[in-house]
Design a protein around this motif. Structure first.
Motif, PDB file in Angstrom:
ATOM      1  N   GLU A  67      -7.938  -9.978  11.451  1.00 13.72           N
ATOM      2  CA  GLU A  67      -6.775  -9.838  12.009  1.00 13.72           C
ATOM      3  C   GLU A  67      -7.761  -8.626  13.653  1.00 13.72           C
ATOM      4  O   GLU A  67      -8.869  -8.290  13.561  1.00 13.72           O
ATOM      5  CB  GLU A  67      -6.252  -7.703  11.759  1.00 13.72           C
ATOM      6  N   GLN A  68      -7.993  -9.505  14.667  1.00 11.99           N
ATOM      7  CA  GLN A  68      -8.433  -8.927  15.989  1.00 11.99           C
ATOM      8  C   GLN A  68      -7.434 -10.185  17.293  1.00 11.99           C
ATOM      9  O   GLN A  68      -7.324 -11.616  17.712  1.00 11.99           O
ATOM     10  CB  GLN A  68      -9.390  -9.662  15.894  1.00 11.99           C
ATOM     11  N   GLY A  69      -6.884  -9.203  18.138  1.00 12.08           N
ATOM     12  CA  GLY A  69      -5.813  -9.054  19.005  1.00 12.08           C
ATOM     13  C   GLY A  69      -4.810  -9.898  18.191  1.00 12.08           C
ATOM     14  O   GLY A  69      -3.743  -9.450  17.895  1.00 12.08           O
ATOM     15  N   ASP A  70      -4.389 -10.806  18.840  1.00 10.87           N
ATOM     16  CA  ASP A  70      -3.125 -11.809  18.855  1.00 10.87           C
ATOM     17  C   ASP A  70      -3.435 -12.629  17.223  1.00 10.87           C
ATOM     18  O   ASP A  70      -2.293 -13.883  17.324  1.00 10.87           O
ATOM     19  CB  ASP A  70      -2.198 -12.626  19.662  1.00 10.87           C
ATOM     20  N   VAL A  71      -4.504 -12.723  16.407  1.00 11.40           N
ATOM     21  CA  VAL A  71      -4.571 -13.619  15.613  1.00 11.40           C
ATOM     22  C   VAL A  71      -4.899 -12.839  14.375  1.00 11.40           C
ATOM     23  O   VAL A  71      -5.459 -11.454  13.998  1.00 11.40           O
ATOM     24  CB  VAL A  71      -5.917 -14.199  15.753  1.00 11.40           C
ATOM     25  N   LYS A  72      -4.412 -13.121  13.412  1.00  8.82           N
ATOM     26  CA  LYS A  72      -4.421 -12.420  12.070  1.00  8.82           C
ATOM     27  C   LYS A  72      -4.111 -13.688  11.321  1.00  8.82           C
ATOM     28  O   LYS A  72      -3.390 -14.809  10.687  1.00  8.82           O
ATOM     29  CB  LYS A  72      -2.685 -11.633  11.984  1.00  8.82           C
ATOM     30  N   VAL A  73      -5.071 -13.409   9.687  1.00  9.81           N
ATOM     31  CA  VAL A  73      -5.415 -13.996   8.893  1.00  9.81           C
ATOM     32  C   VAL A  73      -5.221 -13.168   7.602  1.00  9.81           C
ATOM     33  O   VAL A  73      -5.758 -12.486   7.106  1.00  9.81           O
ATOM     34  CB  VAL A  73      -6.595 -15.005   8.563  1.00  9.81           C
ATOM     35  N   THR A  74      -3.690 -13.997   7.187  1.00 10.48           N
ATOM     36  CA  THR A  74      -3.471 -13.397   5.147  1.00 10.48           C
ATOM     37  C   THR A  74      -3.833 -14.403   4.772  1.00 10.48           C
ATOM     38  O   THR A  74      -3.556 -15.442   4.596  1.00 10.48           O
ATOM     39  CB  THR A  74      -2.266 -12.595   5.263  1.00 10.48           C
ATOM     40  N   ASN A  75      -3.244 -13.661   2.818  1.00 10.59           N
ATOM     41  CA  ASN A  75      -3.218 -14.972   1.965  1.00 10.59           C
ATOM     42  C   ASN A  75      -2.148 -15.228   2.290  1.00 10.59           C
ATOM     43  O   ASN A  75      -2.172 -16.442   1.618  1.00 10.59           O
ATOM     44  CB  ASN A  75      -3.764 -14.273   0.714  1.00 10.59           C
ATOM     45  N   ALA A  76      -0.878 -14.903   2.795  1.00  9.48           N
ATOM     46  CA  ALA A  76       0.357 -16.021   2.600  1.00  9.48           C
ATOM     47  C   ALA A  76       0.250 -16.968   4.211  1.00  9.48           C
ATOM     48  O   ALA A  76       1.196 -17.120   4.174  1.00  9.48           O
ATOM     49  CB  ALA A  76       1.379 -14.776   2.387  1.00  9.48           C
ATOM     50  N   ARG A  77       0.097 -15.778   5.432  1.00 13.87           N
ATOM     51  CA  ARG A  77      -0.148 -16.689   6.622  1.00 13.87           C
ATOM     52  C   ARG A  77      -1.723 -16.448   7.115  1.00 13.87           C
ATOM     53  O   ARG A  77      -2.017 -15.392   7.212  1.00 13.87           O
ATOM     54  CB  ARG A  77       1.894 -16.637   7.084  1.00 13.87           C
ATOM     55  N   PHE A  78      -1.570 -17.843   8.161  1.00 14.88           N
ATOM     56  CA  PHE A  78      -2.157 -17.741   9.933  1.00 14.88           C
ATOM     57  C   PHE A  78      -1.608 -17.367  10.857  1.00 14.88           C
ATOM     58  O   PHE A  78      -0.486 -18.177  11.397  1.00 14.88           O
ATOM     59  CB  PHE A  78      -2.977 -18.855   9.735  1.00 14.88           C
ATOM     60  N   ILE A  79      -1.605 -16.366  11.738  1.00 16.64           N
ATOM     61  CA  ILE A  79      -0.777 -16.117  13.038  1.00 16.64           C
ATOM     62  C   ILE A  79      -1.957 -15.765  14.421  1.00 16.64           C
ATOM     63  O   ILE A  79      -3.095 -15.523  14.373  1.00 16.64           O
ATOM     64  CB  ILE A  79      -0.189 -14.380  13.115  1.00 16.64           C
ATOM     65  N   SER A  80      -1.537 -17.152  14.934  1.00 17.17           N
ATOM     66  CA  SER A  80      -2.279 -17.262  16.216  1.00 17.17           C
ATOM     67  C   SER A  80      -1.104 -17.289  17.561  1.00 17.17           C
ATOM     68  O   SER A  80      -0.508 -18.260  17.725  1.00 17.17           O
ATOM     69  CB  SER A  80      -2.861 -18.583  16.359  1.00 17.17           C
ATOM     70  N   LYS A  81      -0.884 -16.370  18.293  1.00 14.22           N
ATOM     71  CA  LYS A  81      -0.419 -16.901  19.977  1.00 14.22           C
ATOM     72  C   LYS A  81       0.932 -16.792  19.508  1.00 14.22           C
ATOM     73  O   LYS A  81       1.583 -17.691  20.304  1.00 14.22           O
ATOM     74  CB  LYS A  81      -1.372 -17.699  20.565  1.00 14.22           C
ATOM     75  N   GLY A  82       1.059 -16.126  18.583  1.00 10.50           N
ATOM     76  CA  GLY A  82       2.779 -15.126  18.204  1.00 10.50           C
ATOM     77  C   GLY A  82       3.647 -17.335  17.534  1.00 10.50           C
ATOM     78  O   GLY A  82       4.605 -17.171  17.544  1.00 10.50           O
ATOM     79  N   GLN A  83       2.540 -17.958  17.144  1.00  7.32           N
ATOM     80  CA  GLN A  83       2.393 -19.479  16.115  1.00  7.32           C
ATOM     81  C   GLN A  83       2.923 -18.728  14.560  1.00  7.32           C
ATOM     82  O   GLN A  83       1.194 -18.151  14.294  1.00  7.32           O
ATOM     83  CB  GLN A  83       2.286 -20.702  16.374  1.00  7.32           C
ATOM     84  N   THR A  84       3.089 -18.735  13.825  1.00  3.71           N
ATOM     85  CA  THR A  84       2.876 -18.554  12.047  1.00  3.71           C
ATOM     86  C   THR A  84       2.988 -19.845  11.816  1.00  3.71           C
ATOM     87  O   THR A  84       3.963 -20.883  12.009  1.00  3.71           O
ATOM     88  CB  THR A  84       4.067 -17.437  11.147  1.00  3.71           C
ATOM     89  N   TYR A  85       1.670 -19.732  10.777  1.00  4.16           N
ATOM     90  CA  TYR A  85       1.809 -21.165   9.464  1.00  4.16           C
ATOM     91  C   TYR A  85       1.404 -20.438   8.517  1.00  4.16           C
ATOM     92  O   TYR A  85       0.632 -19.620   8.074  1.00  4.16           O
ATOM     93  CB  TYR A  85       0.245 -21.874  10.111  1.00  4.16           C
ATOM     94  N   ALA A  86       1.931 -21.380   7.033  1.00  2.00           N
ATOM     95  CA  ALA A  86       2.154 -20.537   5.975  1.00  2.00           C
ATOM     96  C   ALA A  86       1.277 -21.361   5.446  1.00  2.00           C
ATOM     97  O   ALA A  86       1.061 -22.562   5.356  1.00  2.00           O
ATOM     98  CB  ALA A  86       3.510 -21.287   5.397  1.00  2.00           C
ATOM     99  N   MET A  87       0.199 -20.529   4.455  1.00  2.00           N
ATOM    100  CA  MET A  87      -0.825 -20.882   4.029  1.00  2.00           C
ATOM    101  C   MET A  87      -0.868 -21.623   2.901  1.00  2.00           C
ATOM    102  O   MET A  87      -1.693 -22.949   2.694  1.00  2.00           O
ATOM    103  CB  MET A  87      -2.018 -19.536   3.619  1.00  2.00           C
ATOM    104  N   ARG A  88       0.149 -21.427   2.623  1.00  2.00           N
ATOM    105  CA  ARG A  88       0.441 -23.029   1.274  1.00  2.00           C
ATOM    106  C   ARG A  88       0.785 -23.561   2.015  1.00  2.00           C
ATOM    107  O   ARG A  88       0.622 -24.594   0.568  1.00  2.00           O
ATOM    108  CB  ARG A  88       1.879 -22.157   0.868  1.00  2.00           C
ATOM    109  N   ASN A  89       0.627 -24.454   3.104  1.00  2.00           N
ATOM    110  CA  ASN A  89       1.207 -25.541   3.073  1.00  2.00           C
ATOM    111  C   ASN A  89      -0.416 -26.327   4.351  1.00  2.00           C
ATOM    112  O   ASN A  89      -0.688 -27.324   4.597  1.00  2.00           O
ATOM    113  CB  ASN A  89       1.754 -25.726   4.689  1.00  2.00           C
ATOM    114  N   VAL A  90      -1.648 -25.255   4.715  1.00  2.00           N
ATOM    115  CA  VAL A  90      -2.569 -25.586   4.952  1.00  2.00           C
ATOM    116  C   VAL A  90      -3.670 -26.396   3.733  1.00  2.00           C
ATOM    117  O   VAL A  90      -3.621 -25.629   2.317  1.00  2.00           O
ATOM    118  CB  VAL A  90      -3.136 -24.580   5.118  1.00  2.00           C
ATOM    119  N   THR A  91      -4.333 -27.710   4.013  1.00  2.00           N
ATOM    120  CA  THR A  91      -5.048 -27.790   3.118  1.00  2.00           C
ATOM    121  C   THR A  91      -6.379 -27.624   3.250  1.00  2.00           C
ATOM    122  O   THR A  91      -7.559 -27.390   2.722  1.00  2.00           O
ATOM    123  CB  THR A  91      -4.616 -29.501   2.877  1.00  2.00           C
TER     124      THR A  91
END
Length: 119
Positions: free
Chosen positions: A8-32
């Motif tokens: 977690e730094q600035g507007d970027v956050k990585v968790t086991n469930a999601r990746f957040i970057s510049k207001g966009q959220t990506y579900a980690m379950r969809n990342v291959t």
């Protein structure tokens, strides 16, 4: 399972469930997969200006040297842009971009760790 933060730094956050970057959220379950990508800066402009400066030096050495210096400055001051590429079932996405290679590597490592520990 509780959500665990890997980065977690600035507007970027990585968790086991999601990746957040510049207001966009990506579900980690969809990342291959995740990988870095380096976008090299366009160098043609610097080369062209430097060559024009060399040509001008024959007519006006001082002005030609200034134009040559400007072209060389453009060549050497332009930095590459680094991206985090996420691969999902819908294709690849450039999820983050920065001029800091180490930052991209930290985010990629965190995403890899999160993929291992995802919920």
């Amino acid at each position: 399972m509780e959500e665990r933060t890997f980065f977690e730094q600035g507007d970027v956050k990585v968790t086991n469930a999601r990746f957040i970057s510049k207001g966009q959220t990506y579900a980690m379950r969809n990342v291959t997969s995740v990988k870095p990508f380096e976008q090299k800066p366009p160098r043609a402009l610097g080369v062209i200006v430097a060559l024009i400066g060399l040509g001008i030096m024959f007519a006006s050495p001082f002005f030609g040297l200034l134009v040559l210096a400007a072209g060389l400055a453009v060549l050497f001051l332009m930095k590459p842009i680094y991206h985090v590429l996420l691969a999902t079932s819908s294709g690849e996405t450039r999820a983050l971009k920065t001029k800091d290679r180490n930052y991209v590597n930290q985010v990629i490592q965190a995403i890899n760790d999160a993929m291992v520990h995802r919920a």
